[in-house]
Design a protein around this motif. Structure first.
Motif, PDB file in Angstrom:
ATOM      1  N   GLY A  11       0.804  -1.215   0.000  1.00 40.18           N
ATOM      2  CA  GLY A  11       0.000   0.000   0.000  1.00 40.18           C
ATOM      3  C   GLY A  11       0.836   1.263   0.000  1.00 40.18           C
ATOM      4  N   GLY A  12       1.865   1.303   0.856  1.00 42.11           N
ATOM      5  CA  GLY A  12       2.684   2.508   0.956  1.00 42.11           C
ATOM      6  C   GLY A  12       3.443   2.818  -0.314  1.00 42.11           C
ATOM      7  N   THR A  13       4.053   1.802  -0.920  1.00 40.31           N
ATOM      8  CA  THR A  13       4.841   2.061  -2.131  1.00 40.31           C
ATOM      9  C   THR A  13       3.944   2.379  -3.323  1.00 40.31           C
ATOM     10  N   SER A  14       2.800   1.706  -3.449  1.00 40.81           N
ATOM     11  CA  SER A  14       1.917   2.020  -4.573  1.00 40.81           C
ATOM     12  C   SER A  14       1.340   3.430  -4.429  1.00 40.81           C
ATOM     13  N   ALA A  15       0.988   3.826  -3.201  1.00 46.04           N
ATOM     14  CA  ALA A  15       0.537   5.205  -2.986  1.00 46.04           C
ATOM     15  C   ALA A  15       1.656   6.184  -3.288  1.00 46.04           C
ATOM     16  N   GLY A  16       2.879   5.839  -2.868  1.00 47.64           N
ATOM     17  CA  GLY A  16       4.017   6.715  -3.145  1.00 47.64           C
ATOM     18  C   GLY A  16       4.244   6.914  -4.630  1.00 47.64           C
ATOM     19  N   ILE A  17       4.128   5.841  -5.413  1.00 49.67           N
ATOM     20  CA  ILE A  17       4.293   5.959  -6.862  1.00 49.67           C
ATOM     21  C   ILE A  17       3.231   6.884  -7.448  1.00 49.67           C
ATOM     22  N   ALA A  18       1.973   6.666  -7.038  1.00 49.27           N
ATOM     23  CA  ALA A  18       0.888   7.501  -7.556  1.00 49.27           C
ATOM     24  C   ALA A  18       1.113   8.970  -7.225  1.00 49.27           C
ATOM     25  N   LEU A  19       1.500   9.266  -5.993  1.00 45.83           N
ATOM     26  CA  LEU A  19       1.681  10.659  -5.575  1.00 45.83           C
ATOM     27  C   LEU A  19       2.891  11.294  -6.242  1.00 45.83           C
ATOM     28  N   LYS A  20       3.956  10.516  -6.436  1.00 47.32           N
ATOM     29  CA  LYS A  20       5.120  11.039  -7.160  1.00 47.32           C
ATOM     30  C   LYS A  20       4.751  11.398  -8.593  1.00 47.32           C
ATOM     31  N   ARG A  21       3.960  10.538  -9.215  1.00 46.20           N
ATOM     32  CA  ARG A  21       3.616  10.770 -10.621  1.00 46.20           C
ATOM     33  C   ARG A  21       2.656  11.930 -10.800  1.00 46.20           C
ATOM     34  N   LEU A  22       2.095  12.397  -9.704  1.00 49.15           N
ATOM     35  CA  LEU A  22       1.305  13.631  -9.727  1.00 49.15           C
ATOM     36  C   LEU A  22       2.189  14.864  -9.540  1.00 49.15           C
ATOM     37  N   GLY A  23       3.480  14.643  -9.376  1.00 49.79           N
ATOM     38  CA  GLY A  23       4.417  15.759  -9.274  1.00 49.79           C
ATOM     39  C   GLY A  23       4.803  16.154  -7.872  1.00 49.79           C
ATOM     40  N   HIS A  24       4.420  15.374  -6.872  1.00 46.06           N
ATOM     41  CA  HIS A  24       4.719  15.713  -5.487  1.00 46.06           C
ATOM     42  C   HIS A  24       6.056  15.113  -5.049  1.00 46.06           C
ATOM     43  N   GLU A 307      -6.469  -0.455  -3.727  1.00 42.76           N
ATOM     44  CA  GLU A 307      -7.608   0.441  -3.930  1.00 42.76           C
ATOM     45  C   GLU A 307      -7.430   1.735  -3.143  1.00 42.76           C
ATOM     46  N   ASP A 308      -6.888   1.634  -1.919  1.00 43.46           N
ATOM     47  CA  ASP A 308      -6.599   2.837  -1.145  1.00 43.46           C
ATOM     48  C   ASP A 308      -5.673   3.769  -1.926  1.00 43.46           C
ATOM     49  N   ALA A 309      -4.597   3.184  -2.491  1.00 42.77           N
ATOM     50  CA  ALA A 309      -3.626   3.994  -3.229  1.00 42.77           C
ATOM     51  C   ALA A 309      -4.288   4.688  -4.413  1.00 42.77           C
ATOM     52  N   PHE A 310      -5.159   3.965  -5.108  1.00 42.71           N
ATOM     53  CA  PHE A 310      -5.882   4.541  -6.240  1.00 42.71           C
ATOM     54  C   PHE A 310      -6.768   5.699  -5.785  1.00 42.71           C
ATOM     55  N   ALA A 311      -7.565   5.453  -4.748  1.00 44.26           N
ATOM     56  CA  ALA A 311      -8.487   6.481  -4.271  1.00 44.26           C
ATOM     57  C   ALA A 311      -7.738   7.705  -3.750  1.00 44.26           C
ATOM     58  N   LEU A 312      -6.629   7.475  -3.044  1.00 45.11           N
ATOM     59  CA  LEU A 312      -5.843   8.603  -2.547  1.00 45.11           C
ATOM     60  C   LEU A 312      -5.273   9.409  -3.702  1.00 45.11           C
ATOM     61  N   GLY A 313      -4.740   8.704  -4.716  1.00 43.83           N
ATOM     62  CA  GLY A 313      -4.195   9.414  -5.866  1.00 43.83           C
ATOM     63  C   GLY A 313      -5.244  10.253  -6.573  1.00 43.83           C
TER      64      GLY A 313
END
Length: 395
Positions: A11-24, A307-313
């Protein structure tokens, strides 16, 4: 925006990837010292795979996944096949083939894609604070880091979970599911099951199963209903399995014989947490096991974290009022569905582990000669409400 993620699991790494790819700017901290995840493998059903596709990892995940074409149930004592059917309807109805994957392989992929330079292992968070403008994490070595947002993907014993609960709320505690799981990896062996099938032997409230993963390997697991807290020394190896499954079918005997405890054998007591609905406070939110510690009985634990990572992104990408507002919207998207899956897994565990012998006997009887339609309906039912389907449902 700078974001701290506590926890380098799925969960943590997939969320991290999503947030990085948003430019954060994203940094991950984890107390583990190397990639040694709990559990040998996991089920990536269609909803979980779709999140990884969304992250651009479809080809890589397919390469890690086992070709699980069929599902087979067999009598644990006699070895008689109870039912044998194709899982193709799951793919047809959901739009994505499911894959069992070795957990360490998937976690290594996610860590590599996120960027190992931004992952700090051996760093345990011991406290956090939110002053309304920034959130600060304090670590066991006395160091600190400050960011605009903190996501606690810090597992079943989460520190972050306690932080986000309302003042005066009752303590959230883990509850024993009534059984111990043994799991690991072995080479594929047709004496145990077909290389392209998920094969499960059932009897007496116990289960022994294999699922194919990449590298011509089976992920195996055993469920043994027993009290919590029984002593176990790793030197005992597979002796508890030999005792619990004595007299079982030749396929199970072959499975136990193939296990090398020094190479791959984990023992995990199964616990869960009754669903709760406060996942965010201020600039802090939780995801994964910290938010919905789930028994593995429907195979949705890792998928729910994805799913959490997706929703957070999606929430971070689309909401701009404030960090606090974004995290409340993320919470709103996720808590009801995630909690429902926890309860479904708990109910399924009660049925399969003979806590109500009549219910388990009825389940065994329903498997004999089954065409798989009811089982497929249950699997798809766990997938169809996923936020990754964007309301399209099941075709």
């Amino acid at each position: 925006m700078k974001i701290i993620v506590i926890g380098a699991g799925i969960g943590g790494t997939s969320a991290g990837i999503a947030l990085k790819r948003l430019g954060h700017e994203v940094v991950i901290y984890d107390q583990m010292r190397e990639n040694k995840p709990v559990g040998a493998a996991l089920s990536l059903w269609s909803n979980g795979v779709k999140v990884l596709n969304w992250l651009g990892l479809g080809a890589e995940v397919a390469a890690l996944g086992g070709d699980m074409a069929d599902m087979v149930y067999a009598d644990g004592i006699t070895g008689e096949t109870l039912c044998d059917f194709s899982l193709a309807p799951v793919t047809a109805q959901t739009g994505q083939k499911p894959y069992p994957v070795a957990r360490a392989d998937l976690q290594a992929l996610l860590m590599e894609v996120f960027g190992r330079d931004d992952i700090h292992l051996g760093t345990k968070m011991v406290a956090l604070s939110d002053d309304g403008a920034h959130v600060t994490a304090t670590f066991a070595d006395g160091s600190t880091d400050t960011a605009d947002m903190l996501i606690g993907a810090d597992g079943a014993r989460s520190i972050t979970r306690a932080f986000v609960q309302p003042d005066g709320a009752p303590e959230i505690v883990r509850e024993y599911s009534g059984y111990t799981n043994f799991n690991g990896l072995i080479p594929v062996d047709t004496a145990i099951g077909r290389p392209d099938a998920w094969t499960t032997y059932v009897a007496g409230g116990k289960r022994a199963a294999v699922m194919p993963v990449a590298g011509d390997r089976f992920y195996f697991w055993f469920d043994v209903p027993q009290p919590a807290g029984l002593p176990y020394d790793r030197a005992e190896g597979k002796a508890p399995l030999e005792a619990a499954f004595a007299g079982w079918a030749p396929g199970v005997e072959a499975l136990i014989g193939a296990i090398d405890p020094a190479a791959s054998l984990n023992r995990v007591e199964i616990w869960d947490i009754t669903p709760f609905h406060t996942w965010a406070k201020g600039r802090v939110a939780i995801l994964g096991d910290a938010a919905h510690n789930t028994a593995p009985d429907i195979g949705q634990g890792a998928c729910s974290a994805l799913e959490d990572a997706f929703a957070l992104g999606i929430a971070v990408a689309t909401n701009t009022v404030s960090v606090e507002d974004t995290l409340r919207r993320y919470e709103k998207i996720r808590t009801e569905r995630a909690g429902e899956l926890v309860l479904r897994a708990r109910k399924r565990g009660e049925e399969t582990h003979a806590y109500d012998q009549a219910a388990t006997d009825a389940w065994y009887a329903s498997l004999r000669g089954a065409d798989g339609a009811g089982i497929i309906r249950g699997i798809v039912g766990n997938i169809e409400g996923s936020p990754v389907n964007l309301g399209a449902g099941i075709l």
